[in-house]
Write a protein that holds these residues in place. Structure first.
Motif, PDB file in Angstrom:
ATOM      1  N   VAL A  60       0.826  -1.210   0.000  1.00 29.97           N
ATOM      2  CA  VAL A  60       0.000   0.000   0.000  1.00 29.97           C
ATOM      3  C   VAL A  60       0.863   1.264   0.000  1.00 29.97           C
ATOM      4  O   VAL A  60       0.594   2.202  -0.759  1.00 29.97           O
ATOM      5  CB  VAL A  60      -0.979  -0.009   1.197  1.00 29.97           C
ATOM      6  CG1 VAL A  60      -1.696   1.326   1.332  1.00 29.97           C
ATOM      7  CG2 VAL A  60      -1.984  -1.150   1.040  1.00 29.97           C
ATOM      8  N   LEU A  61       1.903   1.303   0.830  1.00 31.43           N
ATOM      9  CA  LEU A  61       2.766   2.486   0.862  1.00 31.43           C
ATOM     10  C   LEU A  61       3.480   2.695  -0.471  1.00 31.43           C
ATOM     11  O   LEU A  61       3.690   3.835  -0.895  1.00 31.43           O
ATOM     12  CB  LEU A  61       3.781   2.380   1.994  1.00 31.43           C
ATOM     13  CG  LEU A  61       3.228   2.411   3.418  1.00 31.43           C
ATOM     14  CD1 LEU A  61       4.352   2.276   4.441  1.00 31.43           C
ATOM     15  CD2 LEU A  61       2.400   3.655   3.674  1.00 31.43           C
ATOM     16  N   THR A  62       3.826   1.601  -1.140  1.00 29.73           N
ATOM     17  CA  THR A  62       4.459   1.704  -2.454  1.00 29.73           C
ATOM     18  C   THR A  62       3.463   2.277  -3.462  1.00 29.73           C
ATOM     19  O   THR A  62       3.803   3.176  -4.236  1.00 29.73           O
ATOM     20  CB  THR A  62       4.978   0.331  -2.919  1.00 29.73           C
ATOM     21  OG1 THR A  62       5.938  -0.134  -1.970  1.00 29.73           O
ATOM     22  CG2 THR A  62       5.624   0.416  -4.289  1.00 29.73           C
ATOM     23  N   ALA A  63       2.235   1.768  -3.445  1.00 32.11           N
ATOM     24  CA  ALA A  63       1.206   2.272  -4.365  1.00 32.11           C
ATOM     25  C   ALA A  63       0.902   3.744  -4.095  1.00 32.11           C
ATOM     26  O   ALA A  63       0.639   4.512  -5.024  1.00 32.11           O
ATOM     27  CB  ALA A  63      -0.063   1.440  -4.247  1.00 32.11           C
ATOM     28  N   ALA A  64       0.957   4.142  -2.834  1.00 34.90           N
ATOM     29  CA  ALA A  64       0.695   5.532  -2.465  1.00 34.90           C
ATOM     30  C   ALA A  64       1.918   6.429  -2.669  1.00 34.90           C
ATOM     31  O   ALA A  64       1.866   7.624  -2.415  1.00 34.90           O
ATOM     32  CB  ALA A  64       0.245   5.612  -1.008  1.00 34.90           C
ATOM     33  N   LYS A  65       3.023   5.819  -3.104  1.00 29.78           N
ATOM     34  CA  LYS A  65       4.270   6.529  -3.385  1.00 29.78           C
ATOM     35  C   LYS A  65       4.871   7.202  -2.148  1.00 29.78           C
ATOM     36  O   LYS A  65       5.458   8.277  -2.230  1.00 29.78           O
ATOM     37  CB  LYS A  65       4.093   7.537  -4.517  1.00 29.78           C
ATOM     38  CG  LYS A  65       3.708   6.907  -5.842  1.00 29.78           C
ATOM     39  CD  LYS A  65       3.636   7.940  -6.925  1.00 29.78           C
ATOM     40  CE  LYS A  65       3.227   7.496  -8.277  1.00 29.78           C
ATOM     41  NZ  LYS A  65       3.040   6.180  -8.661  1.00 29.78           N
ATOM     42  N   VAL A  66       4.724   6.539  -0.979  1.00 28.42           N
ATOM     43  CA  VAL A  66       5.306   7.068   0.247  1.00 28.42           C
ATOM     44  C   VAL A  66       6.180   6.043   0.960  1.00 28.42           C
ATOM     45  O   VAL A  66       6.643   6.304   2.076  1.00 28.42           O
ATOM     46  CB  VAL A  66       4.230   7.621   1.216  1.00 28.42           C
ATOM     47  CG1 VAL A  66       3.524   8.823   0.620  1.00 28.42           C
ATOM     48  CG2 VAL A  66       3.251   6.547   1.639  1.00 28.42           C
ATOM     49  N   TYR A  67       6.443   4.897   0.353  1.00 27.56           N
ATOM     50  CA  TYR A  67       7.284   3.884   0.988  1.00 27.56           C
ATOM     51  C   TYR A  67       8.685   4.438   1.279  1.00 27.56           C
ATOM     52  O   TYR A  67       9.304   4.070   2.266  1.00 27.56           O
ATOM     53  CB  TYR A  67       7.377   2.627   0.116  1.00 27.56           C
ATOM     54  CG  TYR A  67       8.313   1.590   0.700  1.00 27.56           C
ATOM     55  CD1 TYR A  67       7.935   0.842   1.806  1.00 27.56           C
ATOM     56  CD2 TYR A  67       9.583   1.396   0.178  1.00 27.56           C
ATOM     57  CE1 TYR A  67       8.792  -0.088   2.365  1.00 27.56           C
ATOM     58  CE2 TYR A  67      10.449   0.466   0.732  1.00 27.56           C
ATOM     59  CZ  TYR A  67      10.045  -0.269   1.821  1.00 27.56           C
ATOM     60  OH  TYR A  67      10.905  -1.188   2.381  1.00 27.56           O
ATOM     61  N   TRP A  68       9.154   5.353   0.455  1.00 26.01           N
ATOM     62  CA  TRP A  68      10.499   5.917   0.620  1.00 26.01           C
ATOM     63  C   TRP A  68      10.702   6.527   2.000  1.00 26.01           C
ATOM     64  O   TRP A  68      11.829   6.590   2.485  1.00 26.01           O
ATOM     65  CB  TRP A  68      10.772   6.937  -0.492  1.00 26.01           C
ATOM     66  CG  TRP A  68       9.990   8.218  -0.373  1.00 26.01           C
ATOM     67  CD1 TRP A  68       8.714   8.460  -0.788  1.00 26.01           C
ATOM     68  CD2 TRP A  68      10.443   9.447   0.196  1.00 26.01           C
ATOM     69  NE1 TRP A  68       8.346   9.745  -0.509  1.00 26.01           N
ATOM     70  CE2 TRP A  68       9.403  10.377   0.090  1.00 26.01           C
ATOM     71  CE3 TRP A  68      11.644   9.833   0.788  1.00 26.01           C
ATOM     72  CZ2 TRP A  68       9.501  11.677   0.552  1.00 26.01           C
ATOM     73  CZ3 TRP A  68      11.751  11.145   1.241  1.00 26.01           C
ATOM     74  CH2 TRP A  68      10.684  12.050   1.115  1.00 26.01           C
ATOM     75  N   ILE A  69       9.631   6.911   2.646  1.00 27.43           N
ATOM     76  CA  ILE A  69       9.714   7.509   3.982  1.00 27.43           C
ATOM     77  C   ILE A  69      10.322   6.522   4.976  1.00 27.43           C
ATOM     78  O   ILE A  69      11.041   6.918   5.898  1.00 27.43           O
ATOM     79  CB  ILE A  69       8.304   7.955   4.451  1.00 27.43           C
ATOM     80  CG1 ILE A  69       7.883   9.206   3.699  1.00 27.43           C
ATOM     81  CG2 ILE A  69       8.237   8.170   5.947  1.00 27.43           C
ATOM     82  CD1 ILE A  69       8.767  10.412   3.909  1.00 27.43           C
ATOM     83  N   LEU A  70      10.067   5.239   4.795  1.00 31.93           N
ATOM     84  CA  LEU A  70      10.571   4.236   5.727  1.00 31.93           C
ATOM     85  C   LEU A  70      12.059   3.978   5.561  1.00 31.93           C
ATOM     86  O   LEU A  70      12.695   3.405   6.437  1.00 31.93           O
ATOM     87  CB  LEU A  70       9.804   2.921   5.576  1.00 31.93           C
ATOM     88  CG  LEU A  70       8.309   2.989   5.859  1.00 31.93           C
ATOM     89  CD1 LEU A  70       7.678   1.612   5.712  1.00 31.93           C
ATOM     90  CD2 LEU A  70       8.015   3.582   7.224  1.00 31.93           C
TER      91      LEU A  70
END
Length: 186
Positions: A46-56
């Motif tokens: 989900v975070l990858t699809a939302a384009k925010v996984y990089w935050i982790l």
């Protein structure tokens, strides 16, 4: 106040699900503890699809000074915005008890680190089971290679999700060594 925050995070997940159908996966599979490995895999999706996984995987940028270029200020603001979105997905997809424990944490990656520390022991035993399956699986003569390789890829993917570190060459070596004798190149 905590009940209100819990409700707001649940509302946030429902709202995000209307924008991102993948968020329903998190709503349907809330983190309770024992399901950490599956929940984490779904969260990453989900975070990858939302384009925010990089935050982790990226630390918080320094606070730009008053004379900092606009690009630096924009980078900081993007990090702050994406961190808040990631936190909403993470906290909104937890049981109420876990939400209360993590709602005050400011950084999404800190929340994930804390959860790994809390439930990581489950990952260790799951990792050991996956490694045992990987190294003990041998292709049965007459079995389609495709089916065997897909099975092996399943073990490798599970190990990756569980945090095992292996390079691509090792993956290939393990799969090749598991093939039946009819694939022996000698």
């Amino acid at each position: 106040m905590v009940v209100m925050l819990t409700y707001n995070f649940s509302f946030a997940i429902d709202l995000m699900a209307s924008f991102n159908p993948l968020a329903k996966i998190l709503d349907d599979n809330k983190l309770t503890g024992p399901n950490y490995v599956d929940w984490r895999r779904n969260l990453i999706l989900v975070l990858t699809a939302a384009k925010v996984y990089w935050i982790l995987t990226t630390g918080e940028p320094e606070l730009p000074g008053p004379d900092a270029p606009q690009a630096e200020r924009d980078r900081k603001q993007k990090w702050l915005d994406d961190n808040e979105l990631a936190k909403c997905y993470i906290i909104g997809s937890m049981s109420n008890v876990l939400q209360q424990q993590h709602v005050g944490m400011a950084v999404a990656s800190d929340i994930m680190l804390n959860l790994k520390e809390m439930f990581g022991e489950h990952s260790r035993s799951a990792r050991m089971i996956a490694i045992k399956g990987l190294v003990s699986t041998k292709m049965v003569e007459g079995t389609p290679v495709r089916d065997h390789v897909l099975k092996m890829m399943g073990f490798l993917n599970e190990l990756d999700v569980l945090g095992a570190i292996m390079d691509a060459e090792t993956h290939v070596d393990i799969v090749l060594s598991s093939l039946s004798s009819s694939f022996n190149s000698s």
